[in-house]
Design an enzyme around this catalytic site. Structure first.
Site, PDB file in Angstrom:
ATOM      1  N   ASN A 193     -11.788 120.346 -89.397  1.00 29.30           N
ATOM      2  CA  ASN A 193     -10.786 121.363 -89.712  1.00 29.30           C
ATOM      3  C   ASN A 193      -9.667 120.853 -90.620  1.00 29.30           C
ATOM      4  O   ASN A 193      -8.746 121.600 -90.940  1.00 29.30           O
ATOM      5  CB  ASN A 193     -10.176 121.932 -88.424  1.00 29.30           C
ATOM      6  N   LYS A 194      -9.735 119.583 -91.027  1.00 27.73           N
ATOM      7  CA  LYS A 194      -8.649 119.005 -91.815  1.00 27.73           C
ATOM      8  C   LYS A 194      -8.767 119.359 -93.299  1.00 27.73           C
ATOM      9  O   LYS A 194      -9.792 119.837 -93.760  1.00 27.73           O
ATOM     10  CB  LYS A 194      -8.606 117.489 -91.638  1.00 27.73           C
ATOM     11  N   ILE A 195      -7.709 119.063 -94.028  1.00 30.61           N
ATOM     12  CA  ILE A 195      -7.656 119.421 -95.450  1.00 30.61           C
ATOM     13  C   ILE A 195      -8.694 118.644 -96.240  1.00 30.61           C
ATOM     14  O   ILE A 195      -9.204 119.105 -97.256  1.00 30.61           O
ATOM     15  CB  ILE A 195      -6.229 119.215 -95.988  1.00 30.61           C
TER      16      ILE A 195
END
Length: 385
Positions: A193-195
């Site tokens: 879910n991270k950038i």
């Protein structure tokens, strides 16, 4: 329309390009599928180049990086480690892995990160009790830079080393300097879910070459330099695979564009939801700070509306839109019920009144309009009610 008639809008899904396949194909062609190889070495160089850090060790998770980072700082059984209460549990769990104890500190209301005044209060009180904290974990929540200068002034005064949890903050800056490079050790996460994602993974960065060597040693089961398997120290199976590092290399080429897009999404929400009664697009960048805006967060003012964040979340869910409550403060978690806490009202109010909106960098204008329409449909001012 039923919720299943809409495509699902996720909170922060992975956003891959085509670059990743080049590195993956090369790794498979060359049979580099182990936790070693050219992609792993290259990914670590890419992170160092982007952040300016002297050394990088790519690992299986940001949690693993915090664990090794605390160990590098000498944290062990019986020690106390300062930690913001308003963060994900993975920030504090590694403290317990090492037999140490967390000491929680409240947030300040601007950035939502650790409050420098409460931090000073906590340090002075622990010292008075004969328990000087061994380290501070400084978190940049939702990608928002903390009030770095103020925090570092306090920790420097008391000679307390800092581990910088920038798990959510790759691409964010403070006074032009990338987050993750202000502490003795910095940590990033590459969770799905991270950038930037490697599907699962993390990294430890430091300017201390001996520490980087030690972290790499521990992360590969602490194998002594011998022709057979000899171990004089405890180690872990923490190294990132060469395959996943290939995904990371491709993602690094897109990082600046992803940050730009997330900041644009945040600004879109700020403009298009400004007329919604009681709702505020929250978290203020500190002076000199530039957030990657990993997640856009909102606060509902209970004085102005009876609509709760949970009602908004459920309404969005009925439209097949994922949103999420803000982190539940760790001092309210059963796991840490006995831990010391300094302050608490700020992070408790944020948890009660806040929500994370979908912020993925692949969101379209149509997606954003759908989110805004659903949000506007459920929130009513008390006067209108």
């Amino acid at each position: 329309m039923r919720s299943q008639d809409y495509d699902r809008i996720f909170l922060s899904p992975p956003h891959l390009g085509r670059h990743e396949l080049n590195y993956l194909h090369k790794a498979i062609e060359d049979n580099w599928v182990a936790p070693a190889g050219p992609n792993l070495d290259g990914f670590e160089r890419d992170i160092c180049e982007f952040t300016g850090a002297g050394h990088c060790v790519a690992l299986t998770s940001g949690t693993a990086a915090i664990h090794l980072g605390l160990r590098l700082l000498g944290v062990g059984p019986g020690d106390e480690v300062l930690c913001p209460s308003f963060t994900f549990v993975a920030t504090a769990n590694p403290i317990v892995y090492l037999g140490a104890k967390p000491v929680f500190v409240d947030s300040e209301a601007d950035t939502w990160n650790i409050c420098p005044q409460r931090l000073r209060e906590a340090i002075e009180d622990r010292i008075q009790q004969g328990r000087k904290p061994k380290a501070l974990i400084l978190v940049h929540l939702y990608g928002m830079p903390a009030k770095v200068q103020e925090v570092l002034e306090v920790t420097a005064e008391f000679e307390i080393p800092v581990l910088e949890d920038a798990a959510e903050a790759l691409g964010s800056r403070y006074n032009g300097q990338p987050l993750g490079t202000f502490g003795a050790v910095g940590v990033f996460s590459f969770n799905g879910n991270k950038i930037l994602t490697t599907s699962g993974g993390g990294a430890l960065v430091t300017n201390n070459s001996e520490w980087a060597q030690k972290a790499r040693f521990w992360a590969t089961q602490a194998k002594d330099p011998a022709p057979y398997y000899q171990h004089s120290d405890i180690g872990y199976n923490y190294r990132l695979s060469n395959l996943l590092a290939g995904i990371g290399r491709g993602q690094m080429e897109l990082l600046e564009d992803r940050v730009k897009k997330r900041r644009e999404i945040h600004q879109w929400y700020k403009i298009n939801l400004q007329t919604v009664p009681s709702l505020t697009i929250s978290q203020t960048e500190p002076t000199g700070g530039r957030s990657n805006r990993w997640l856009t967060t909102v606060i509902l003012d209970p004085i102005q509306t009876d609509t709760t964040p949970e009602q908004l979340r459920l309404h969005l869910e009925s439209h097949n839109i994922e949103s999420r409550p803000l982190w539940k403060p760790l001092h309210l978690q059963p796991l840490f019920a006995a831990a010391p806490m300094y302050g608490g009202s700020v992070c408790e109010e944020l948890f009660t009144n806040g929500l994370c909106l979908p912020s993925g960098s692949a969101l379209t204008e149509a997606d954003l309009n759908r989110i805004a329409a659903a949000t506007k449909a459920v929130i009513r001012s008390k006067e209108a009610q």
